[in-house]
Motif scaffolding. Structure first.
Motif, PDB file in Angstrom:
ATOM      1  N   ARG A 176      22.400 -11.520 -77.577  1.00 11.86           N
ATOM      2  CA  ARG A 176      21.996 -12.682 -78.357  1.00 11.86           C
ATOM      3  C   ARG A 176      23.033 -13.798 -78.229  1.00 11.86           C
ATOM      4  O   ARG A 176      22.691 -14.960 -78.055  1.00 11.86           O
ATOM      5  N   ARG A 177      24.317 -13.445 -78.303  1.00 13.28           N
ATOM      6  CA  ARG A 177      25.383 -14.435 -78.169  1.00 13.28           C
ATOM      7  C   ARG A 177      25.368 -15.086 -76.765  1.00 13.28           C
ATOM      8  O   ARG A 177      25.582 -16.286 -76.639  1.00 13.28           O
ATOM      9  N   ILE A 178      25.130 -14.278 -75.763  1.00  9.74           N
ATOM     10  CA  ILE A 178      25.074 -14.808 -74.387  1.00  9.74           C
ATOM     11  C   ILE A 178      23.912 -15.793 -74.251  1.00  9.74           C
ATOM     12  O   ILE A 178      24.052 -16.875 -73.676  1.00  9.74           O
ATOM     13  N   ALA A 179      22.737 -15.426 -74.815  1.00  6.82           N
ATOM     14  CA  ALA A 179      21.573 -16.320 -74.748  1.00  6.82           C
ATOM     15  C   ALA A 179      21.841 -17.615 -75.518  1.00  6.82           C
ATOM     16  O   ALA A 179      21.477 -18.709 -75.067  1.00  6.82           O
ATOM     17  N   GLU A 180      22.507 -17.496 -76.687  1.00  2.00           N
ATOM     18  CA  GLU A 180      22.854 -18.671 -77.474  1.00  2.00           C
ATOM     19  C   GLU A 180      23.794 -19.591 -76.697  1.00  2.00           C
ATOM     20  O   GLU A 180      23.617 -20.813 -76.659  1.00  2.00           O
ATOM     21  N   SER A 181      24.785 -18.989 -76.074  1.00  2.00           N
ATOM     22  CA  SER A 181      25.749 -19.766 -75.291  1.00  2.00           C
ATOM     23  C   SER A 181      25.056 -20.477 -74.128  1.00  2.00           C
ATOM     24  O   SER A 181      25.357 -21.640 -73.832  1.00  2.00           O
ATOM     25  N   ARG A 182      24.125 -19.800 -73.473  1.00  2.00           N
ATOM     26  CA  ARG A 182      23.384 -20.416 -72.360  1.00  2.00           C
ATOM     27  C   ARG A 182      22.559 -21.605 -72.839  1.00  2.00           C
ATOM     28  O   ARG A 182      22.529 -22.653 -72.192  1.00  2.00           O
ATOM     29  N   SER A 183      21.875 -21.434 -73.976  1.00  2.00           N
ATOM     30  CA  SER A 183      21.039 -22.537 -74.473  1.00  2.00           C
ATOM     31  C   SER A 183      21.909 -23.734 -74.881  1.00  2.00           C
ATOM     32  O   SER A 183      21.556 -24.883 -74.624  1.00  2.00           O
ATOM     33  N   GLU A 184      23.061 -23.471 -75.513  1.00  2.00           N
ATOM     34  CA  GLU A 184      23.968 -24.563 -75.878  1.00  2.00           C
ATOM     35  C   GLU A 184      24.482 -25.283 -74.632  1.00  2.00           C
ATOM     36  O   GLU A 184      24.570 -26.513 -74.597  1.00  2.00           O
ATOM     37  N   THR A 185      24.808 -24.514 -73.608  1.00  2.00           N
ATOM     38  CA  THR A 185      25.295 -25.112 -72.359  1.00  2.00           C
ATOM     39  C   THR A 185      24.213 -25.969 -71.709  1.00  2.00           C
ATOM     40  O   THR A 185      24.482 -27.069 -71.223  1.00  2.00           O
ATOM     41  N   GLU A 186      22.972 -25.476 -71.710  1.00  2.00           N
ATOM     42  CA  GLU A 186      21.872 -26.248 -71.131  1.00  2.00           C
ATOM     43  C   GLU A 186      21.616 -27.534 -71.916  1.00  2.00           C
ATOM     44  O   GLU A 186      21.370 -28.590 -71.337  1.00  2.00           O
ATOM     45  N   GLN A 187      21.693 -27.461 -73.262  1.00  2.00           N
ATOM     46  CA  GLN A 187      21.501 -28.659 -74.075  1.00  2.00           C
ATOM     47  C   GLN A 187      22.609 -29.681 -73.832  1.00  2.00           C
ATOM     48  O   GLN A 187      22.347 -30.882 -73.705  1.00  2.00           O
ATOM     49  N   LEU A 188      23.843 -29.202 -73.738  1.00  2.00           N
ATOM     50  CA  LEU A 188      24.955 -30.094 -73.463  1.00  2.00           C
ATOM     51  C   LEU A 188      24.805 -30.743 -72.082  1.00  2.00           C
ATOM     52  O   LEU A 188      25.022 -31.943 -71.915  1.00  2.00           O
ATOM     53  N   SER A 189      24.399 -29.944 -71.110  1.00  2.00           N
ATOM     54  CA  SER A 189      24.198 -30.469 -69.756  1.00  2.00           C
ATOM     55  C   SER A 189      23.104 -31.536 -69.746  1.00  2.00           C
ATOM     56  O   SER A 189      23.265 -32.589 -69.115  1.00  2.00           O
ATOM     57  N   ALA A 190      22.007 -31.290 -70.438  1.00  2.00           N
ATOM     58  CA  ALA A 190      20.910 -32.270 -70.489  1.00  2.00           C
ATOM     59  C   ALA A 190      21.363 -33.543 -71.189  1.00  2.00           C
ATOM     60  O   ALA A 190      21.049 -34.656 -70.743  1.00  2.00           O
TER      61      ALA A 190
END
Length: 168
Positions: A62-76
């Motif tokens: 869950r933490r890994i998925a959360e980190s990925r989504s935050e990274t994608e949002q920051l990138s966008a």
């Protein structure tokens, strides 16, 4: 004797180069023991994660998925900001080019002191032959949508190199 020692030296050098260039190959059998160790470690983690003070595998995923989504949002968000800055820079550049073009579009008319058309150097009162001789127009060139006058020359241009004609 010198040729023989040179030949032996070259042979030893080439042999050492070939032997040094060979690498050991790794097979699946060599990697099998590492796979067993990895699987054993994963099993130990799944059984003893609470005792070791680590999060459960589900919590970790869950933490890994959360980190990925935050990274994608920051990138966008960063990509959108960069595109907006590039658009603004392009708009500013176009505005400055438009302003510079408007400044360059001023028209300058050269008045002839003798009357007649500007830059031709003759008036209607001059004789016909003199008008034909002086009729060259204003010298200059067009560049960037503007006429750039150049100094008038008294003589007509001649080629730099002239081929000599050979008569028989």
């Amino acid at each position: 004797m010198k040729q023989r020692s040179l030949f032996i030296f070259c042979l030893v050098t080439v042999t050492a180069g070939v032997a040094g260039a060979q690498t050991a190959s790794i097979t699946n059998a060599d990697l099998e023991k590492y796979r067993h160790d990895r699987l054993k470690g994963e099993r130990d983690y799944a059984e003893n994660y609470g005792a070791m003070g680590f999060p459960s595998p589900a919590e970790r995923n869950r933490r890994i998925a959360e980190s990925r989504s935050e990274t994608e949002q920051l990138s966008a968000r960063l990509r959108a900001e960069r595109l907006e800055l590039e658009r603004l820079d392009a708009f500013r550049h176009a505005e400055s080019m438009r302003a510079a073009a408007q400044q360059r579009q001023q028209v300058y008319v050269e008045q002839n002191s003798q009357g007649g058309w500007p830059g031709y150097g003759w008036s209607y009162g001059t004789p016909y032959r003199q008008r034909l001789r002086n009729f060259r127009g204003q010298s200059g060139y067009f560049a960037g949508g503007q006429f750039w006058p150049t100094p008038r020359v008294r003589h007509s241009p001649r080629p730099m190199l002239v081929q000599r004609r050979h008569y028989r």
